[in-house]
Structures are given as structure tokens and as C-alpha cells.
Design a protein around this motif. Structure first.
Motif, short mmCIF file in Angstrom:
data_model
loop_
_atom_site.label_atom_id
_atom_site.label_comp_id
_atom_site.label_asym_id
_atom_site.label_seq_id
_atom_site.Cartn_x
_atom_site.Cartn_y
_atom_site.Cartn_z
N LEU A 90 0.71 -1.29 -0.01
CA LEU A 90 -0.14 0.13 0.05
C LEU A 90 0.98 1.40 -0.02
CD1 LEU A 90 -2.85 -1.00 2.74
CD2 LEU A 90 -2.94 -0.87 0.12
N CYS A 91 2.10 1.05 0.33
CA CYS A 91 2.89 2.28 0.48
C CYS A 91 3.10 2.94 -0.83
CB CYS A 91 4.27 1.77 0.92
SG CYS A 91 5.49 3.46 1.20
N ASN A 92 2.75 4.27 -1.08
CA ASN A 92 3.01 5.06 -2.40
C ASN A 92 4.49 5.78 -2.51
OD1 ASN A 92 2.70 7.11 -1.01
ND2 ASN A 92 0.93 8.07 -1.84
N GLY A 93 5.13 5.28 -1.66
CA GLY A 93 6.47 5.94 -1.77
C GLY A 93 6.59 7.24 -0.63
N ASN A 94 5.59 7.57 -0.18
CA ASN A 94 5.82 8.47 1.04
C ASN A 94 5.18 8.05 2.28
OD1 ASN A 94 6.76 10.91 -0.65
ND2 ASN A 94 4.80 10.61 -1.61
N PHE A 95 5.97 8.26 3.35
CA PHE A 95 5.13 7.71 4.47
C PHE A 95 5.90 8.56 5.56
CE2 PHE A 95 8.93 5.01 3.27
CZ PHE A 95 9.53 4.97 4.55
N PHE A 96 5.02 8.38 6.85
CA PHE A 96 5.61 8.90 8.26
C PHE A 96 6.07 7.73 9.18
CE2 PHE A 96 2.80 12.32 6.97
CZ PHE A 96 3.74 13.62 6.98
N LEU A 97 7.27 8.17 9.81
CA LEU A 97 7.90 7.20 10.94
C LEU A 97 7.58 8.02 11.98
CD1 LEU A 97 11.03 5.09 10.68
CD2 LEU A 97 10.30 5.97 12.69
N ILE A 98 6.72 7.56 13.03
CA ILE A 98 6.53 8.33 14.25
C ILE A 98 6.85 7.47 15.40
CG2 ILE A 98 4.71 9.77 15.16
CD1 ILE A 98 5.10 10.74 12.65
N PRO A 99 8.04 7.67 16.25
CA PRO A 99 8.43 7.09 17.45
C PRO A 99 7.08 7.56 18.28
CG PRO A 99 10.06 7.82 16.64
CD PRO A 99 9.07 8.33 15.82
N CYS A 100 6.41 6.36 19.21
CA CYS A 100 5.20 6.77 19.95
C CYS A 100 5.02 6.20 21.26
CB CYS A 100 4.06 6.39 18.86
SG CYS A 100 3.99 4.41 18.84
N ARG A 101 6.06 5.54 21.67
CA ARG A 101 6.06 5.20 23.02
C ARG A 101 7.29 4.73 23.57
NH1 ARG A 101 1.48 1.40 25.20
NH2 ARG A 101 1.32 0.62 22.91
N ASP A 102 7.69 5.10 24.91
CA ASP A 102 8.68 4.56 25.45
C ASP A 102 8.39 3.21 26.32
OD1 ASP A 102 10.89 3.92 27.11
OD2 ASP A 102 11.17 5.92 27.96
N PRO A 103 8.96 2.13 25.92
CA PRO A 103 8.58 0.85 26.34
C PRO A 103 8.73 0.96 28.11
CG PRO A 103 9.84 0.43 24.50
CD PRO A 103 10.18 1.93 24.89
N PHE A 130 5.47 3.56 14.78
CA PHE A 130 4.52 3.33 13.71
C PHE A 130 4.84 3.88 12.39
CE2 PHE A 130 2.17 6.94 15.53
CZ PHE A 130 1.82 7.49 14.64
N ILE A 131 4.33 3.36 11.22
CA ILE A 131 4.44 3.72 9.89
C ILE A 131 3.30 4.02 9.39
CG2 ILE A 131 5.33 3.56 7.75
CD1 ILE A 131 7.72 1.65 8.86
N CYS A 132 3.05 5.32 8.91
CA CYS A 132 1.58 5.46 8.03
C CYS A 132 1.88 6.34 6.84
CB CYS A 132 0.69 5.89 9.19
SG CYS A 132 1.00 7.59 9.59
N PRO A 133 0.99 6.54 6.02
CA PRO A 133 0.80 7.56 5.22
C PRO A 133 0.16 8.73 5.44
CG PRO A 133 -1.02 5.86 4.94
CD PRO A 133 -0.16 5.34 5.97
N GLU A 134 0.20 9.63 4.83
CA GLU A 134 -0.27 10.95 5.38
C GLU A 134 -1.78 10.94 5.60
OE1 GLU A 134 0.01 15.83 4.07
OE2 GLU A 134 0.74 14.21 2.75
N ASP A 135 -2.67 10.27 4.75
CA ASP A 135 -4.08 9.98 5.14
C ASP A 135 -4.45 9.20 6.32
OD1 ASP A 135 -3.67 7.64 4.07
OD2 ASP A 135 -5.02 8.01 2.28
N LEU A 136 -3.27 8.48 6.76
CA LEU A 136 -3.47 7.46 7.86
C LEU A 136 -4.45 6.39 7.85
CD1 LEU A 136 -3.75 10.50 10.71
CD2 LEU A 136 -1.62 8.90 10.40
#
Length: 151
Positions: free
Chosen positions: A61-74, A106-112
């Protein structure tokens, strides 16, 4: 938190991804938008794919653009922006398995519309988890009653 940051950069370089780093308010804003859709990520009402199947679906599904967002310290509870986040361009998604030992991301596209979550127990529970925003179905009255009586 220098080590996960360096490891993320190494993984992005390995995948030949170009990126723009961002932190602070922009990082928190993206995490907040993600939480609106995925906060109850591990709820039984959310459909998920796991492991290689999850990565394959995200890569497809990745169209070549994505975000990589660190979201929690374990070491702490709850979702929160950790370190820096990245806006990325590239055809190969990074493997964050090793990074996830130090920070959930997490990794996600701009439209989430989809997300690939690397939690800190990723290699214990079979790999990252993939889900789509529409794959959450609230519990029906019948399911809610069953859960109540099973307690």
C-alpha cells in the motif's frame, strides 16, 4: 535517546529513503491524529495482520511517501511522542524490529488510512502489526453482554 535515533537513521539509509526530521509540536500533532484512529489498537474489535503478512500489506500500500513516528517509550505507560519523527520518501519501508526494543514506532501514509506498528514486544508476539483505519468495529450489544457475563 540517541541510540534509537541513530538506529532509525541507519535503517532509513539502508532502505535508501530520503527523510525530513521533525520533533516537538509537529511530532505531537501527528501522534494525536494517529491516536484519533488507532488509540485502541490492541482492542479485540480491531482487525490486525501480524508479522510478514503485516509488512507485506504495508509495503504493497505504500505509495513512496510515509511517516515514521516514534510513539512510546517501553519503560513508561501510554502513548507519547518520543525523540524525533520523520517524513520519508522511498519505495522500501524500514524494518524497525531492532529499534522497537527501545521505542515503539509506527509507519503510516499522510492520510492515516493504514498503519504498521512496531511495538516493544514485536519479536515476542510474531512481528509488527498492520491495520487499516476502517478495520475497527465497535462491540455489538451482544458482544458487550457476553464480555460482561464472562467476567
Amino acid at each position: 535517546m540517541d541510540f534509537p535515533h541513530a538506529q532509525i537513521i541507519n535503517e532509513l539509509e539502508r532502505c535508501r529513503v530520503t527523510w525530513r526530521e521533525f520533533a516537538g509540536e509537529e511530532h505531537r500533532a501527528w501522534l494525536s491524529r494517529w491516536l484519533e484512529l488507532y488509540k485502541v489498537f490492541y482492542a479485540p474489535e480491531r482487525r490486525r495482520l501480524t508479522g510478514a503478512r503485516a509488512v507485506e500489506e504495508a509495503q504493497k500500500l505504500c505509495n513512496g511517501n510515509f511517516f515514521l513516528i516514534p510513539c512510546r517509550d517501553p519503560t513508561s505507560q501510554g502513548w507519547r511522542a518520543v525523540g524525533s519523527a520523520y517524513s520519508c520518501e522511498g519505495s522500501t519501508l524500514p524494518d524497525l524490529t531492532e529499534v522497537s526494543h527501545f521505542v515503539d514506532a509506527f509507519i503510516c501514509p499522510e492520510d492515516l488510512s493504514w498503519t504498521l506498528l512496531y511495538g516493544h514486544e514485536v519479536d515476542v508476539f510474531g512481528g509488527p502489526n498492520f491495520s487499516r483505519s476502517e478495520w475497527f468495529s465497535p462491540a455489538t450489544d451482544e458482544r458487550a453482554l457476553k464480555r460482561k457475563w464472562d467476567r
